[in-house]
Scaffold this active site. Structure first.
Site, PDB file in Angstrom:
ATOM      1  N   HIS A 122     -17.886  29.091 -24.153  1.00 57.27           N
ATOM      2  CA  HIS A 122     -17.084  30.285 -24.455  1.00 57.27           C
ATOM      3  C   HIS A 122     -17.333  30.786 -25.876  1.00 57.27           C
ATOM      4  O   HIS A 122     -17.383  31.985 -26.115  1.00 57.27           O
ATOM      5  CB  HIS A 122     -15.607  29.964 -24.259  1.00 57.27           C
ATOM      6  CG  HIS A 122     -14.673  31.059 -24.660  1.00 57.27           C
ATOM      7  ND1 HIS A 122     -14.792  32.350 -24.178  1.00 57.27           N
ATOM      8  CD2 HIS A 122     -13.608  31.067 -25.502  1.00 57.27           C
ATOM      9  CE1 HIS A 122     -13.832  33.107 -24.698  1.00 57.27           C
ATOM     10  NE2 HIS A 122     -13.106  32.343 -25.499  1.00 57.27           N
TER      11      HIS A 122
ATOM     12  N   SER B 152     -13.350  37.010 -27.680  1.00 54.11           N
ATOM     13  CA  SER B 152     -12.161  36.718 -26.880  1.00 54.11           C
ATOM     14  C   SER B 152     -11.040  37.702 -27.241  1.00 54.11           C
ATOM     15  O   SER B 152     -11.231  38.909 -27.101  1.00 54.11           O
ATOM     16  CB  SER B 152     -11.756  35.254 -27.091  1.00 54.11           C
ATOM     17  OG  SER B 152     -10.894  34.815 -26.079  1.00 54.11           O
TER      18      SER B 152
ATOM     19  N   ASP C 133     -17.789  37.398 -24.893  1.00 51.49           N
ATOM     20  CA  ASP C 133     -17.263  36.528 -23.847  1.00 51.49           C
ATOM     21  C   ASP C 133     -15.797  36.751 -23.489  1.00 51.49           C
ATOM     22  O   ASP C 133     -15.008  35.796 -23.438  1.00 51.49           O
ATOM     23  CB  ASP C 133     -17.488  35.060 -24.190  1.00 51.49           C
ATOM     24  CG  ASP C 133     -17.620  34.223 -22.919  1.00 51.49           C
ATOM     25  OD1 ASP C 133     -18.395  34.626 -22.035  1.00 51.49           O
ATOM     26  OD2 ASP C 133     -16.939  33.189 -22.796  1.00 51.49           O
TER      27      ASP C 133
END
Length: 413
Positions: free
Chosen positions: A370, A213, A239
């Site tokens: 996620h 992220s 991700d």
């Protein structure tokens, strides 16, 4: 992604190691559940997992043991506290380390917003299983985990603060938090160089940068700037892509307003993460969530004294800075490139074109949320180890020398 590519991805997944069972969501009429794959949750980060005598692997589902916290010592061999005075602030950078052995590579991990270095704990252990000589350096970014920052005038004190002492920095002597992308990538380089010095490494090991992220944006920026030199073999982004991240900013505040601000206990915080499927693996939550919360010594709510260590709402001024230009930098930086996603819908146009041109490796784990490295640590680790091996210069050079030797022998005959 074409149907052929999807079929290939599914076939590839079948060859990966089996994961420990993911936690099942516990239905609750009184607690709203988050949507799976929420784009808003892709900006916040959390997670970890692994086995040891303290992990109660065979505890019955729903027992208290399933929400007991795990120690960082189950996953790393040591922790580092690296002091620095910069721009009027005194920072004690904190990181978890398992050094590489022999000529093994160093996987340098950077977590996402709101998370900590322990989001890679389980994945780190799985990497070591697949590649025992590998080392892992997983950092706590400023404003996260056990990394503390105060004004230089208030420095002094213990260089190795306890969690309770670190939490006090949230309200005592705190300086204005600087989470600009350039600052975070500078911090990452500093921690790597200081780790080299502290461990008395004559030269840096070969490095694979891994970021989840926000961390993906940080390691991409670091790779693009090239400040760690040719020792960076490759970099992997987990991700996050520019397009979906920028879209998620629109709903981030709403997401933050719906999650709890306080918890009655640490175990209840762990349970919330698994129940909401923010982290889909119970042991991952048991390892990482304790680093995300702290108990207020003088709480405004004695019934719920556990609060978030990182105020994600306060990071709003930096959100766009983190992700603007990410796709372009990812494609242009030197080194091997890996993009590991939880769904193909996250690809933006620039990355779709780059993928069709073969500019980077794409891996998809559709069964993960996620936090792919927490939900699927063994599979993530195997992908990262294979990625390293494909970019290992020493192995490539050795193969070239062997091939040259064979050709020379055949020619002499």
């Amino acid at each position: 992604m074409s149907e052929l590519q999807k079929s290939f991805a599914k076939a590839k997944l079948a060859s990966f190691p089996q994961e420990a069972p993911m936690s099942e969501p516990i239905a609750s009429a009184s607690e709203p559940q988050e949507e799976e794959g929420s784009s808003a949750s892709s900006l916040s980060s959390t997670g970890t997992l692994v086995p040891s005598p303290t992990r109660h692997l065979f505890a019955r589902k729903g027992s208290r043991q399933s929400s007991d916290s795990l120690s960082w010592t189950d996953f790393f061999s040591q922790e580092l506290f690296l002091p620095e005075d910069v721009d009027g602030s005194h920072i004690i950078h904190h990181a978890y380390l398992t050094p590489p052995s022999e000529s093994g590579p160093l996987f340098v991990m950077h977590h996402g917003a709101g998370s900590s270095g322990l989001s890679f704990a389980t994945c780190a252990e799985e990497i070591r299983k697949a590649l025992p000589k590998a080392g892992i350096l997983s950092i706590d970014a400023r404003g996260h985990g056990r990394t503390t920052i105060t004004s230089s005038a208030n420095e002094g004190g213990d260089q190795n603060p306890s969690l309770a002492e670190a939490a006090q920095y949230e309200t005592e002597g705190q300086t204005e938090l600087d989470l600009k992308l350039s600052t975070l990538s500078r911090d990452l380089v500093f921690v790597v160089r200081q780790t080299q010095q502290k461990m008395s490494w004559e030269t840096l090991p070969d490095i694979v940068l891994v970021g989840h992220s926000l961390g993906g944006a940080v390691i991409t920026d670091t790779a693009k700037k090239g400040e760690l030199g040719p020792k960076v073999l490759a970099y992997a982004v987990l991700d996050v892509v520019e397009g979906s991240a920028m879209d998620a900013l629109q709903s981030m505040e709403k997401y933050l307003s719906t999650r709890p601000t306080r918890f009655p206990s640490l175990s209840s915080g762990i349970e919330w993460h698994t129940r909401s499927r923010t982290i889909r693996n119970t042991m991952s939550a048991r390892a990482s969530v304790p680093s995300l919360l702290y108990k207020e010594s003088d709480s405004a709510d004695n019934n719920r004294p556990w609060v978030w260590r990182t105020n994600l709402s306060a990071t709003k001024p930096f959100w766009e800075d983190w992700f603007i230009g990410l796709s372009k930098k990812f494609l242009e930086a030197r080194g091997g490139k890996l993009l590991l996603l939880a769904g193909t819908d996250r690809l933006d146009k620039e990355l779709m074109i780059g993928q069709m041109q073969g500019k980077y490796q794409l891996q998809v784990f559709p069964e993960a949320g996620h936090f792919v490295q927490e939900d699927q640590p063994a599979k993530t680790a195997q992908v990262l180890v294979d990625f390293y091996r494909r970019n290992d210069r020493s192995a490539l050079a050795s193969a070239a020398m062997k091939q040259a030797g064979v050709l020379k022998t055949n020619h002499s005959k």
